[in-house]
Design a protein around this motif. Structure first.
Motif, short mmCIF file in Angstrom:
data_model
loop_
_atom_site.label_atom_id
_atom_site.label_comp_id
_atom_site.label_asym_id
_atom_site.label_seq_id
_atom_site.Cartn_x
_atom_site.Cartn_y
_atom_site.Cartn_z
N VAL A 7 0.85 -1.18 0.00
CA VAL A 7 0.00 0.00 0.00
C VAL A 7 0.89 1.24 0.00
O VAL A 7 1.90 1.29 0.71
CB VAL A 7 -0.91 -0.01 1.26
N VAL A 8 0.55 2.22 -0.83
CA VAL A 8 1.29 3.49 -0.88
C VAL A 8 0.43 4.56 -0.20
O VAL A 8 -0.73 4.77 -0.58
CB VAL A 8 1.58 3.92 -2.34
N LEU A 9 0.98 5.20 0.83
CA LEU A 9 0.25 6.24 1.57
C LEU A 9 0.98 7.56 1.46
O LEU A 9 2.21 7.60 1.44
CB LEU A 9 0.16 5.87 3.05
N THR A 10 0.24 8.64 1.35
CA THR A 10 0.85 9.97 1.44
C THR A 10 -0.06 10.83 2.32
O THR A 10 -1.29 10.85 2.11
CB THR A 10 1.10 10.57 0.03
N GLY A 11 0.53 11.47 3.33
CA GLY A 11 -0.26 12.25 4.28
C GLY A 11 -1.32 11.43 4.97
O GLY A 11 -2.41 11.91 5.29
N GLY A 12 -1.04 10.13 5.19
CA GLY A 12 -1.98 9.25 5.88
C GLY A 12 -3.11 8.73 5.00
O GLY A 12 -3.98 8.00 5.46
N ARG A 13 -3.09 9.11 3.71
CA ARG A 13 -4.16 8.67 2.81
C ARG A 13 -3.62 7.70 1.77
O ARG A 13 -2.52 7.90 1.26
CB ARG A 13 -4.82 9.87 2.12
N MET A 14 -4.41 6.67 1.43
CA MET A 14 -3.96 5.67 0.47
C MET A 14 -4.04 6.23 -0.95
O MET A 14 -5.07 6.78 -1.34
CB MET A 14 -4.82 4.41 0.58
N VAL A 15 -2.94 6.12 -1.68
CA VAL A 15 -2.93 6.64 -3.06
C VAL A 15 -2.59 5.57 -4.09
O VAL A 15 -2.67 5.80 -5.29
CB VAL A 15 -1.96 7.84 -3.22
N GLY A 16 -2.21 4.38 -3.62
CA GLY A 16 -1.87 3.32 -4.57
C GLY A 16 -1.75 1.98 -3.88
O GLY A 16 -1.59 1.92 -2.65
N ALA A 17 -1.82 0.90 -4.65
CA ALA A 17 -1.68 -0.44 -4.08
C ALA A 17 -1.27 -1.44 -5.16
O ALA A 17 -1.63 -1.29 -6.34
CB ALA A 17 -2.98 -0.89 -3.44
N VAL A 18 -0.49 -2.44 -4.75
CA VAL A 18 -0.17 -3.60 -5.59
C VAL A 18 -0.67 -4.83 -4.84
O VAL A 18 -0.34 -5.02 -3.67
CB VAL A 18 1.35 -3.74 -5.82
N LEU A 19 -1.48 -5.63 -5.48
CA LEU A 19 -2.01 -6.85 -4.88
C LEU A 19 -1.64 -8.04 -5.76
O LEU A 19 -2.07 -8.11 -6.92
CB LEU A 19 -3.54 -6.77 -4.75
N ILE A 20 -0.83 -8.95 -5.24
CA ILE A 20 -0.45 -10.13 -6.00
C ILE A 20 -0.99 -11.35 -5.27
O ILE A 20 -0.78 -11.50 -4.07
CB ILE A 20 1.09 -10.24 -6.15
N GLY A 21 -1.69 -12.23 -6.00
CA GLY A 21 -2.35 -13.38 -5.38
C GLY A 21 -3.82 -13.09 -5.15
O GLY A 21 -4.32 -12.02 -5.48
#
Length: 485
Positions: free
Chosen positions: A434-448
């Motif tokens: 999970v990619v967070l900036t300023g405590g907010r989620m801005v991106g994600a990679v999910l494998i599986g």
């Protein structure tokens, strides 16, 4: 010479963007004639479309004869010919087969062509369309060692699928799959390359057609490229080399190709002293790290360039830095009444903070569909807003037999140092980042099979402050889906 046709809509390109655009415009404007020009007798169609969530979509890509489209849409005519000439100011287009069109609206969906390392060497093969994939299969069946150059989607799929042949994989990055993954995800996937192949999922059941080059009516310039391969291009064709059991993969990191030699060129060069050490091969690849490998042939999988020929000559198209046709938020190019969609174009509008253009199947379909709606809105003089699919980048694919979901700024693109990463990894099962900036989620990679895509998509779109959860956000003992439901 065929007569000059006055038509409302002309679309160029038989790939996903072009076919989606043609289908959408034909259904939206049933009383208008729509012409689709394609260099190949087969077109790429979207089948089994499924809207997984607000922005995520899954579909299969199927090659079909163009007659399938004409049967479905009475107002759609498919012309099997490449484009010879475009005079945008005059709204005039000439096909290679001599047919000419005066159009009201034109949409260019001519895709992209592979960057081939060298055109001269017969032992270098680019994989782009069905014909080149079949040529690869044919050559591979006699090969003991191949060198694969590149680190994108086709390279990733190819090195995983090849059996019975040694693979030397040269990449310019520090980790595999740099376009899609960070080093952590790459490390998660590496064991899959070394292990025995997992049980394959069910065989691909969709129809496959091949081009019969001897068939009457195969027109267009010689060497004309077909549309890009589908996302599961390797299914249904056996990628097996000439060695009974060998399928070793050796990766050379952080290097590029210095030079590719034919056998003759190698023997005439100063490197011929290494012949006894390297063995006798049809081709030799010298890498920038100083290493030299002999091989049966080289696969060039180093990305694509927008296929803007033959549209530029005599016209005034604005091009982006990557040489794509620059389009505005209504998919319009700088030439009046000329639109573009898919790999040939580059988004020229100010993108959402959570979206970026990547030349992928999902975006080709979305752009083709949206371009058709924009053309129809213009003809009907109706307003139209930028589609929601451009709000959040989302993509579902499969690598090394794992389901892969990419959301938003999944690799922290453009975020500089202003971000933090949370990672959960279960070896051989799942990788969640999970990619967070300023405590907010801005991106994600999910494998599986994580089943987190819809929850994470909502958290990214809602921009909820997640600071107080910290690393508990990825605690496997907490059912995050229920928590944020």
């Amino acid at each position: 010479m065929a007569s000059d046709k006055q038509v409302t809509f002309v679309i160029v390109g038989g790939g996903i963007a072009g076919v989606t655009c043609a289908e959408q415009i034909a259904s939206q404007c049933p009383s208008d004639e729509v012409y689709l020009l394609t260099a190949s007798p087969l077109v790429k169609t979207v089948t089994n479309f499924k809207q997984v969530s607000k922005t995520l979509e899954e579909f299969d890509v199927e090659e079909q004869p163009s007659s399938v489209l004409e049967e479905k849409y009475p107002n759609l005519k498919v012309v099997q010919s490449a484009v010879k000439l475009l005079q945008a100011k005059e709204h005039y287009l000439q096909a290679e087969n001599g047919q000419t069109f005066h159009y009201k609206k034109l949409c260019i969906c001519s895709g992209a062509r592979p960057k081939i390392l060298t055109q001269e060497n017969p032992h270098v093969l680019g994989i782009r369309d069905t014909d080149s994939a079949q040529e690869f299969q044919k050559r591979l069946s006699k090969a003991k060692r191949i060198v694969v150059i590149g680190n994108g989607g086709i390279a990733l799929e190819l090195v995983y699928e090849v059996e019975g042949c040694e693979v030397i994989w040269a990449i310019k990055d520090k980790a595999i799959g740099n376009t899609f993954f960070d080093a952590g995800a790459a490390q998660f996937l590496i064991p899959s390359l070394e292990a025995d192949k997992k049980d394959r999922s069910l065989p691909c059941k969709r129809s496959r057609y091949t081009t019969d080059k001897t068939a009457a009516g195969h027109s267009g310039a010689s060497g004309e490229l077909g549309s890009a391969l589908g996302p599961d291009w390797h299914e249904g064709i056996e990628l097996r080399g000439a060695v009974q059991n060998s399928s070793g993969i050796h990766i050379e990191y952080e290097c590029e190709v210095e030079k590719i030699y034919t056998q003759q060129e190698f023997l005439e060069s100063k490197l011929s002293t290494k012949k006894s050490e390297l063995g006798v091969w049809p081709a030799y690849v010298q890498l920038t790290n100083g290493k030299i490998y002999g091989c049966d042939f080289v696969v060039s999988a180093t990305g694509v360039v927008p296929n803007t020929d033959p549209f530029l000559s005599g016209n005034n198209f604005e091009l982006a830095e990557d040489h794509g046709l620059k389009v505005d938020d209504h998919m319009r190019t700088s030439e009046q009444d000329v639109y573009a969609a898919g790999d040939v174009c580059t988004a020229g509008w100010e993108p959402s903070a959570l979206w970026q253009q990547m030349r992928l199947w999902t975006q080709a379909r979305q752009m083709g569909w949206y371009a058709a709606r924009c053309m129809a809105a213009d003809v009907l003089e109706e307003p139209i807003e930028l589609d929601f699919c451009f709000e959040l980048f989302s993509h579902i694919t499969k690598f090394f037999n794992y389901k892969v979901v990419l959301l938003g700024k999944f690799n922290a693109q453009g975020l500089g140092q202003d971000h933090e990463l949370l990672v959960r990894c279960t070896k051989g099962q799942e990788y969640v980042k999970v990619v967070l900036t300023g405590g907010r989620m801005v991106g994600a990679v999910l494998i599986g099979d994580t089943d987190l895509e819809e929850t994470f998509e909502n958290l990214i779109l809602n921009q909820m402050d997640l600071s107080r959860y910290g690393e508990e956000l990825l605690n496997p003992n907490i059912d995050i889906e229920d928590y944020f439901d």
